[in-house]
Design a protein around this motif. Sequence first.
Motif, PDB file in Angstrom:
ATOM      1  N   GLY A 108       0.784  -1.222   0.000  1.00 60.58           N
ATOM      2  CA  GLY A 108       0.000   0.000   0.000  1.00 60.58           C
ATOM      3  C   GLY A 108       0.818   1.275   0.000  1.00 60.58           C
ATOM      4  N   SER A 109       2.146   1.151   0.024  1.00 60.39           N
ATOM      5  CA  SER A 109       2.998   2.338   0.047  1.00 60.39           C
ATOM      6  C   SER A 109       2.909   3.092  -1.272  1.00 60.39           C
ATOM      7  CB  SER A 109       4.455   1.939   0.295  1.00 60.39           C
ATOM      8  OG  SER A 109       5.295   3.063   0.154  1.00 60.39           O
ATOM      9  N   LEU A 110       2.854   4.406  -1.172  1.00 65.30           N
ATOM     10  CA  LEU A 110       2.839   5.244  -2.365  1.00 65.30           C
ATOM     11  C   LEU A 110       4.241   5.739  -2.721  1.00 65.30           C
ATOM     12  CD1 LEU A 110      -0.396   7.307  -1.665  1.00 65.30           C
ATOM     13  CD2 LEU A 110      -0.124   5.259  -3.088  1.00 65.30           C
ATOM     14  N   VAL A 111       5.220   5.476  -1.847  1.00 65.45           N
ATOM     15  CA  VAL A 111       6.578   5.941  -2.122  1.00 65.45           C
ATOM     16  C   VAL A 111       7.507   4.817  -2.579  1.00 65.45           C
ATOM     17  CG1 VAL A 111       6.417   7.888  -0.551  1.00 65.45           C
ATOM     18  CG2 VAL A 111       7.301   5.715   0.296  1.00 65.45           C
ATOM     19  N   MET A 112       7.061   3.583  -2.474  1.00 62.07           N
ATOM     20  CA  MET A 112       7.868   2.457  -2.938  1.00 62.07           C
ATOM     21  C   MET A 112       7.657   2.283  -4.444  1.00 62.07           C
ATOM     22  SD  MET A 112       9.281   1.298  -0.104  1.00 62.07           S
ATOM     23  CE  MET A 112       9.836  -0.339  -0.446  1.00 62.07           C
ATOM     24  N   PRO A 113       8.602   1.643  -5.136  1.00 62.66           N
ATOM     25  CA  PRO A 113       8.441   1.442  -6.587  1.00 62.66           C
ATOM     26  C   PRO A 113       7.174   0.646  -6.912  1.00 62.66           C
ATOM     27  CG  PRO A 113      10.664   0.888  -5.869  1.00 62.66           C
ATOM     28  CD  PRO A 113       9.856   1.127  -4.631  1.00 62.66           C
ATOM     29  N   LYS A 114       6.393   1.149  -7.855  1.00 63.75           N
ATOM     30  CA  LYS A 114       5.137   0.497  -8.226  1.00 63.75           C
ATOM     31  C   LYS A 114       5.352  -0.903  -8.789  1.00 63.75           C
ATOM     32  CE  LYS A 114       2.485   4.646  -9.023  1.00 63.75           C
ATOM     33  NZ  LYS A 114       1.692   5.445  -9.937  1.00 63.75           N
ATOM     34  N   ALA A 115       6.510  -1.147  -9.383  1.00 63.50           N
ATOM     35  CA  ALA A 115       6.783  -2.451  -9.978  1.00 63.50           C
ATOM     36  C   ALA A 115       6.841  -3.563  -8.934  1.00 63.50           C
ATOM     37  CB  ALA A 115       8.094  -2.411 -10.760  1.00 63.50           C
ATOM     38  N   ILE A 116       7.121  -3.229  -7.677  1.00 63.37           N
ATOM     39  CA  ILE A 116       7.223  -4.269  -6.650  1.00 63.37           C
ATOM     40  C   ILE A 116       6.250  -4.078  -5.490  1.00 63.37           C
ATOM     41  CG2 ILE A 116       9.652  -4.741  -7.159  1.00 63.37           C
ATOM     42  CD1 ILE A 116      10.297  -3.202  -4.496  1.00 63.37           C
ATOM     43  N   THR A 117       5.383  -3.085  -5.547  1.00 62.80           N
ATOM     44  CA  THR A 117       4.529  -2.758  -4.406  1.00 62.80           C
ATOM     45  C   THR A 117       3.057  -2.953  -4.724  1.00 62.80           C
ATOM     46  OG1 THR A 117       6.178  -1.167  -3.686  1.00 62.80           O
ATOM     47  CG2 THR A 117       4.007  -0.993  -2.687  1.00 62.80           C
ATOM     48  N   SER A 118       2.449  -3.880  -4.021  1.00 66.21           N
ATOM     49  CA  SER A 118       1.021  -4.138  -4.190  1.00 66.21           C
ATOM     50  C   SER A 118       0.206  -3.003  -3.573  1.00 66.21           C
ATOM     51  CB  SER A 118       0.645  -5.456  -3.507  1.00 66.21           C
ATOM     52  OG  SER A 118      -0.748  -5.622  -3.501  1.00 66.21           O
ATOM     53  N   GLN A 119      -0.819  -2.585  -4.295  1.00 66.33           N
ATOM     54  CA  GLN A 119      -1.780  -1.621  -3.781  1.00 66.33           C
ATOM     55  C   GLN A 119      -3.096  -2.308  -3.415  1.00 66.33           C
ATOM     56  OE1 GLN A 119      -0.969   1.613  -3.120  1.00 66.33           O
ATOM     57  NE2 GLN A 119       1.087   0.977  -3.770  1.00 66.33           N
ATOM     58  N   ALA A 120      -3.098  -3.646  -3.472  1.00 72.22           N
ATOM     59  CA  ALA A 120      -4.320  -4.399  -3.194  1.00 72.22           C
ATOM     60  C   ALA A 120      -4.715  -4.333  -1.723  1.00 72.22           C
ATOM     61  CB  ALA A 120      -4.146  -5.854  -3.634  1.00 72.22           C
ATOM     62  N   VAL A 121      -3.742  -4.141  -0.838  1.00 68.73           N
ATOM     63  CA  VAL A 121      -4.016  -3.972   0.586  1.00 68.73           C
ATOM     64  C   VAL A 121      -3.152  -2.834   1.117  1.00 68.73           C
ATOM     65  CG1 VAL A 121      -4.647  -6.393   0.959  1.00 68.73           C
ATOM     66  CG2 VAL A 121      -2.295  -5.671   1.345  1.00 68.73           C
ATOM     67  N   ASN A 122      -3.575  -2.285   2.225  1.00 65.86           N
ATOM     68  CA  ASN A 122      -2.810  -1.226   2.875  1.00 65.86           C
ATOM     69  C   ASN A 122      -2.337  -1.755   4.232  1.00 65.86           C
ATOM     70  OD1 ASN A 122      -2.319   1.060   4.721  1.00 65.86           O
ATOM     71  ND2 ASN A 122      -2.862   2.281   2.914  1.00 65.86           N
ATOM     72  N   ALA A 123      -1.040  -2.040   4.339  1.00 65.94           N
ATOM     73  CA  ALA A 123      -0.499  -2.617   5.569  1.00 65.94           C
ATOM     74  C   ALA A 123      -0.757  -1.715   6.772  1.00 65.94           C
ATOM     75  CB  ALA A 123       0.988  -2.890   5.415  1.00 65.94           C
ATOM     76  N   ASN A 124      -0.636  -0.415   6.597  1.00 69.15           N
ATOM     77  CA  ASN A 124      -0.856   0.508   7.723  1.00 69.15           C
ATOM     78  C   ASN A 124      -2.244   0.331   8.319  1.00 69.15           C
ATOM     79  OD1 ASN A 124       1.665   1.553   7.195  1.00 69.15           O
ATOM     80  ND2 ASN A 124       0.903   3.428   6.242  1.00 69.15           N
ATOM     81  N   ASP A 125      -3.256   0.328   7.469  1.00 66.46           N
ATOM     82  CA  ASP A 125      -4.633   0.209   7.939  1.00 66.46           C
ATOM     83  C   ASP A 125      -4.891  -1.144   8.584  1.00 66.46           C
ATOM     84  OD1 ASP A 125      -5.058   2.754   6.919  1.00 66.46           O
ATOM     85  OD2 ASP A 125      -6.057   2.032   5.093  1.00 66.46           O
ATOM     86  N   LEU A 126      -4.394  -2.203   7.950  1.00 65.42           N
ATOM     87  CA  LEU A 126      -4.604  -3.547   8.492  1.00 65.42           C
ATOM     88  C   LEU A 126      -3.884  -3.727   9.826  1.00 65.42           C
ATOM     89  CD1 LEU A 126      -4.346  -5.546   5.156  1.00 65.42           C
ATOM     90  CD2 LEU A 126      -6.395  -5.268   6.576  1.00 65.42           C
ATOM     91  N   MET A 127      -2.686  -3.174   9.932  1.00 60.13           N
ATOM     92  CA  MET A 127      -1.948  -3.272  11.199  1.00 60.13           C
ATOM     93  C   MET A 127      -2.657  -2.513  12.308  1.00 60.13           C
ATOM     94  SD  MET A 127       2.017  -2.908  10.198  1.00 60.13           S
ATOM     95  CE  MET A 127       2.842  -4.071   9.139  1.00 60.13           C
ATOM     96  N   TRP A 128      -3.130  -1.326  11.999  1.00 60.10           N
ATOM     97  CA  TRP A 128      -3.826  -0.534  13.012  1.00 60.10           C
ATOM     98  C   TRP A 128      -5.039  -1.299  13.548  1.00 60.10           C
ATOM     99  CZ3 TRP A 128      -2.725   3.327  16.049  1.00 60.10           C
ATOM    100  CH2 TRP A 128      -3.765   3.934  16.760  1.00 60.10           C
ATOM    101  N   ALA A 129      -5.815  -1.876  12.653  1.00 63.55           N
ATOM    102  CA  ALA A 129      -6.991  -2.645  13.076  1.00 63.55           C
ATOM    103  C   ALA A 129      -6.575  -3.869  13.896  1.00 63.55           C
ATOM    104  CB  ALA A 129      -7.799  -3.068  11.846  1.00 63.55           C
TER     105      ALA A 129
END
Length: 137
Positions: A108-129
């Motif tokens: 879910g990172s917007l600053v990591m390279p798109k070629a290797i970063t999934s946007q299907a989930v957001n780790a920050n949100d899932l971790m917080w929950a």
Amino acid sequence: MADVIAAIAPDSGAYNFWRDCNPSRPVPVLAFHGLDDHIVPYAGGMPPAMEPPIEEWAAGWAARDGCEAKPVITMPEQTVTVRSWSSCRGGAEVMLYTLANHGHSWPGSLVMPKAITSQAVNANDLMWAFFSKHPMP
């Protein structure tokens, strides 16, 4: 450090000597790992004591926490597989998010390279929950 840390949520981790971990209580675990991680391979590395296969590592936590032996497997997104072990001692749970088309990066990172970063989930949100659900007992 189970007396200090309520729950853990590793991402793309290498788990040195993972079989030697014996926490004093069940520890909830939420993990993220990409199938295309070439730094910490999903299938594991050599020696396995340093870099285990990720599914084996997660199943080890489930066993350590006294969870059901087999996980429930869901696919909330086409490129996301979630293995969830439940009925763990002390209200713990173990969850492994396996991400296709994802390398060694933060989901879910917007600053990591798109070629290797999934946007299907957001780790920050899932971790917080997850951390909100599993405070220190």
